[in-house]
Design an enzyme around this catalytic site. Structure first.
Site, PDB file in Angstrom:
ATOM      1  N   LYS A  80       0.812  -1.220   0.000  1.00 44.65           N
ATOM      2  CA  LYS A  80       0.000   0.000   0.000  1.00 44.65           C
ATOM      3  C   LYS A  80       0.842   1.265   0.000  1.00 44.65           C
ATOM      4  O   LYS A  80       0.455   2.278  -0.573  1.00 44.65           O
ATOM      5  CB  LYS A  80      -0.943   0.013   1.209  1.00 44.65           C
ATOM      6  CG  LYS A  80      -2.127  -0.925   1.050  1.00 44.65           C
ATOM      7  CD  LYS A  80      -3.254  -0.531   1.988  1.00 44.65           C
ATOM      8  CE  LYS A  80      -4.461  -1.428   1.771  1.00 44.65           C
ATOM      9  NZ  LYS A  80      -5.494  -1.233   2.787  1.00 44.65           N
ATOM     10  N   LYS A 124      -7.473 -11.216  -8.059  1.00 44.93           N
ATOM     11  CA  LYS A 124      -8.641 -11.195  -7.176  1.00 44.93           C
ATOM     12  C   LYS A 124      -9.657 -10.153  -7.634  1.00 44.93           C
ATOM     13  O   LYS A 124      -9.278  -9.080  -8.096  1.00 44.93           O
ATOM     14  CB  LYS A 124      -8.176 -10.810  -5.759  1.00 44.93           C
ATOM     15  CG  LYS A 124      -8.413 -11.886  -4.731  1.00 44.93           C
ATOM     16  CD  LYS A 124      -7.918 -11.457  -3.376  1.00 44.93           C
ATOM     17  CE  LYS A 124      -8.969 -10.686  -2.604  1.00 44.93           C
ATOM     18  NZ  LYS A 124      -8.614 -10.468  -1.202  1.00 44.93           N
ATOM     19  N   LYS A 127     -12.311  -3.945  -5.550  1.00 47.37           N
ATOM     20  CA  LYS A 127     -12.999  -2.679  -5.788  1.00 47.37           C
ATOM     21  C   LYS A 127     -12.071  -1.648  -6.414  1.00 47.37           C
ATOM     22  O   LYS A 127     -12.522  -0.634  -6.932  1.00 47.37           O
ATOM     23  CB  LYS A 127     -13.639  -2.147  -4.506  1.00 47.37           C
ATOM     24  CG  LYS A 127     -12.721  -1.978  -3.322  1.00 47.37           C
ATOM     25  CD  LYS A 127     -13.561  -1.717  -2.065  1.00 47.37           C
ATOM     26  CE  LYS A 127     -12.756  -1.925  -0.803  1.00 47.37           C
ATOM     27  NZ  LYS A 127     -13.598  -2.046   0.385  1.00 47.37           N
TER      28      LYS A 127
END
Ligand code: TRP
Length: 341
Positions: free
Chosen positions: A115, A203, A206
């Site tokens: 991240k 995966k 969103k």
């Protein structure tokens, strides 16, 4: 060893729309656990601000995710449903746990590395200590079972390590040996890993720029059918048993989704569709998806239009959550040597 009541805790961040991966991978387990356990389901708004959130959008996202929780079948009569920031004990315990966790432990967290990206110096401090807050979420309730996806396994291991170190460090101040029960990860479900409809090796997420890659819980019937029609496949016919899906990630994903919706095994689905083309399978999958997701989408939209009701659920849930967390965190303060009056 003291006895701890079995208690489930889990949470999702209020960022972006919930999609099929959240539903099949997490929500179905959460819903089922309501029947067998005491459950606490949190909207983790404090985790959300570890990266910048526009305040008005965050507020809306908290309502939206709560509406989706309710529409999927989380029931405030059976479970505690609340948003993290309304229970100050999370932040309070996180500080104590930040003094228990070691820098070296946090340095190993792979999600932070992903991240934060290349410019780690520019990441927020909150993003770095995010796993300590997650540990506090769990330990503040003495939660014993934590249903999470694969990607959260490392954070859960850390929560266990923190619980164990706390129990050891403060052993002399803990009456019966264990104050924080080390939480158990609970990774199950028929289609735990739902993959992108455009790339069966990634995966469903969103944050994928292509909306065609996922089924959102608020997509209408036409959109669901179109996304399934456009879902990537391969030129082969469907195999007759699960072993034949090896090396065919897109086919495996679609059949897995079908099986999860039906509550049947992959072999059973393939016994019916094996040897056939994707087109008729996709038609049936689209019908199934519309039948399952359509009512959830409608209910989510209805609840979003009634934010006062959704807020009342969160307020009530927060009060109930606090009655559990407050005495535990108070005891933790006492154990570390603070004066608690
Ligand atoms: N970190 C989790 C995620 O991003 C969300 C989360 C926060 C959580 N606190 C938690 C999950 C406690 C389980 C238990 O998915």
């Amino acid at each position: 060893m003291p006895h701890f009541v079995p208690r489930v805790f889990s949470g999702m961040q209020p960022t972006g729309n919930l999609h099929l991966g959240n539903y099949l991978g997490a929500m179905l387990n959460w819903i089922a656990m309501q029947e067998t356990h005491e459950c606490i389901y949190c909207v983790v708004d404090m985790h959300a601000i570890t990266v910048w959130q526009e305040p008005a959008e965050l507020r809306k996202a908290i309502i939206d995710v709560t509406a989706a929780y309710l529409a999927c079948g989380l029931d405030p009569k059976k479970s505690i449903i609340f948003n993290q920031s309304q229970v100050a004990e999370h932040a309070e315990l996180a500080w104590i746990l930040s003094c228990v966790a070691r820098l070296g432990w946090l340095n190993r967290m792979t999600q932070f590395k992903e991240k934060a990206g290349k410019d780690k110096e520019a990441a927020s401090v909150g993003l770095y200590i995010y796993p300590n807050l997650m540990a506090a979420d769990i330990l503040a309730y003495h939660a014993t079972h934590v249903p999470v996806g694969e990607d959260q396994k490392q954070h859960l291991e850390l929560a266990r390590d923190i619980a164990i170190k706390f129990n050891n460090d403060y052993a002399s101040a803990i009456d019966d040996g264990i104050f924080f029960p080390p939480p158990e990860p609970f990774i199950t479900g028929p289609a735990t890993r739902v993959m992108s409809l455009r790339d069966g090796t990634k995966k469903m997420s969103k944050s994928d720029p292509s909306d065609l890659s996922r089924l959102n819980l608020t997509d209408d019937a036409d959109t669901i059918a179109r996304k399934i029609r456009k879902a990537k496949t391969d030129p082969e016919a469907l195999p007759s048993e699960a072993a034949g899906l090896k090396g065919r990630p897109e086919a495996e994903n679609l059949v897995g989704i079908f099986a999860a919706f039906k509550g049947d095994s992959v072999d059973k689905i393939l016994a019916q569709y094996g040897g056939g083309q994707f087109s008729s399978f996709k038609n049936d999958l689209a019908d199934l998806a519309v039948a399952k997701l359509g009512p959830i989408g409608d209910e989510t939209k209805r609840l979003r239009a009634d934010p006062a009701y959704v807020e009342s659920v969160l307020k009530d849930g927060s009060e109930r959550a606090r009655t559990i967390a407050a005495p535990i965190v108070r005891k933790a303060r006492e154990i570390v040597g603070f004066i608690v009056s």
